[in-house]
Design a protein around this motif. Structure first.
Motif, PDB file in Angstrom:
ATOM      1  N   PHE A  40      44.864  52.951  47.181  1.00 44.09           N
ATOM      2  CA  PHE A  40      45.367  53.539  45.941  1.00 44.09           C
ATOM      3  C   PHE A  40      46.243  54.742  46.276  1.00 44.09           C
ATOM      4  CE2 PHE A  40      41.736  51.190  44.425  1.00 44.09           C
ATOM      5  CZ  PHE A  40      42.169  50.682  43.214  1.00 44.09           C
ATOM      6  N   ASP A  44      48.332  57.257  41.548  1.00 41.03           N
ATOM      7  CA  ASP A  44      47.492  56.426  40.672  1.00 41.03           C
ATOM      8  C   ASP A  44      46.216  57.151  40.245  1.00 41.03           C
ATOM      9  OD1 ASP A  44      49.188  54.214  40.820  1.00 41.03           O
ATOM     10  OD2 ASP A  44      48.216  53.461  42.641  1.00 41.03           O
ATOM     11  N   VAL A 163      44.954  50.883  37.643  1.00 35.38           N
ATOM     12  CA  VAL A 163      44.602  49.628  38.318  1.00 35.38           C
ATOM     13  C   VAL A 163      45.505  48.526  37.755  1.00 35.38           C
ATOM     14  CG1 VAL A 163      42.249  50.265  38.918  1.00 35.38           C
ATOM     15  CG2 VAL A 163      42.665  49.355  36.683  1.00 35.38           C
ATOM     16  N   GLU A 167      42.005  42.560  40.624  1.00 36.89           N
ATOM     17  CA  GLU A 167      41.401  42.825  41.927  1.00 36.89           C
ATOM     18  C   GLU A 167      41.293  44.332  42.171  1.00 36.89           C
ATOM     19  OE1 GLU A 167      42.886  42.470  46.439  1.00 36.89           O
ATOM     20  OE2 GLU A 167      42.825  40.542  45.376  1.00 36.89           O
ATOM     21  N   ARG A 168      42.355  45.063  41.893  1.00 39.37           N
ATOM     22  CA  ARG A 168      42.346  46.526  42.064  1.00 39.37           C
ATOM     23  C   ARG A 168      41.346  47.172  41.096  1.00 39.37           C
ATOM     24  NH1 ARG A 168      44.765  48.675  46.112  1.00 39.37           N
ATOM     25  NH2 ARG A 168      45.793  50.338  45.037  1.00 39.37           N
TER      26      ARG A 168
END
Length: 191
Positions: A40, A44, A163, A167-168
């Motif tokens: 990340f 973010d 996100v 998946e993230r």
């Protein structure tokens, strides 16, 4: 919130965001380090703005973390690690010591100055600078600690993580929960 809060336009983008609340700085920092290790970006990751910014943006209303978790008007700030604060404190203290010493050296680099007088002047000139620098450095460190303590007293330290895909999202939620994040959830937008 309060009716006295200033009205301003908030830009909300349609990228989901994981939210978590932390009861300690150590858990928060560990979660952020793991988020960064998982790929990340620091861009973010955001946190709640400090108390002054909260008052400017939300007015004088009393706030709790749970009230701001999903509020698009909640002011955001970047995470600053303890290591970065320590480096800043060192730079401030060292910079003032260097400045005082440099001024003393410049004043004593005359043909009539002796080596002993120059060394004494540097010690005398650098010491007040180091004291001033240490005092200012402590204020920086105290402000940083007070920022987190104030949030803990108001329900916990808020952390938001953008996100972009499922998946993230799963990775972020798992990391937040794994570091004692409370009320971890995802909303469909981010600021």
């Amino acid at each position: 919130m309060s009716d006295t809060a200033p009205k301003e336009k908030t830009i909300v983008i349609e990228i989901p965001e994981a939210v978590g609340v932390f009861d300690s700085f150590a858990d928060l920092q560990a979660a952020i380090y793991d988020l960064r290790a998982a790929g990340f970006s620091r861009y973010d990751i955001s946190m709640l703005g400090d108390e002054e910014v909260l008052r400017e943006k939300l007015g004088s209303a009393y706030w709790r973390s749970r009230d701001l978790e999903d509020d698009p008007h909640a002011p955001r700030a970047a995470f600053v690690s303890e290591e970065a604060i320590g480096e800043l404190e060192g730079a401030i203290a060292g910079g003032f010591f260097f400045l005082g010493s440099a001024i003393a050296w410049a004043a004593l680099l005359t043909p009539l100055s002796t080596l002993a007088a120059s060394i004494a002047a540097v010690a005398i000139g650098g010491t007040p600078g180091a004291v001033i620098g240490s005092i200012l450095a402590r204020r920086v460190g105290k402000h940083h600690k007070d920022y987190y303590q104030h949030q803990i007293e108001n329900g916990g330290i808020l952390l938001w993580v953008r996100v972009a895909d499922p998946e993230r999202r799963d990775v972020a939620v798992k990391i937040l929960q794994g570091h004692s994040g409370k009320d971890v959830h995802v909303h469909d937008w981010s600021e």
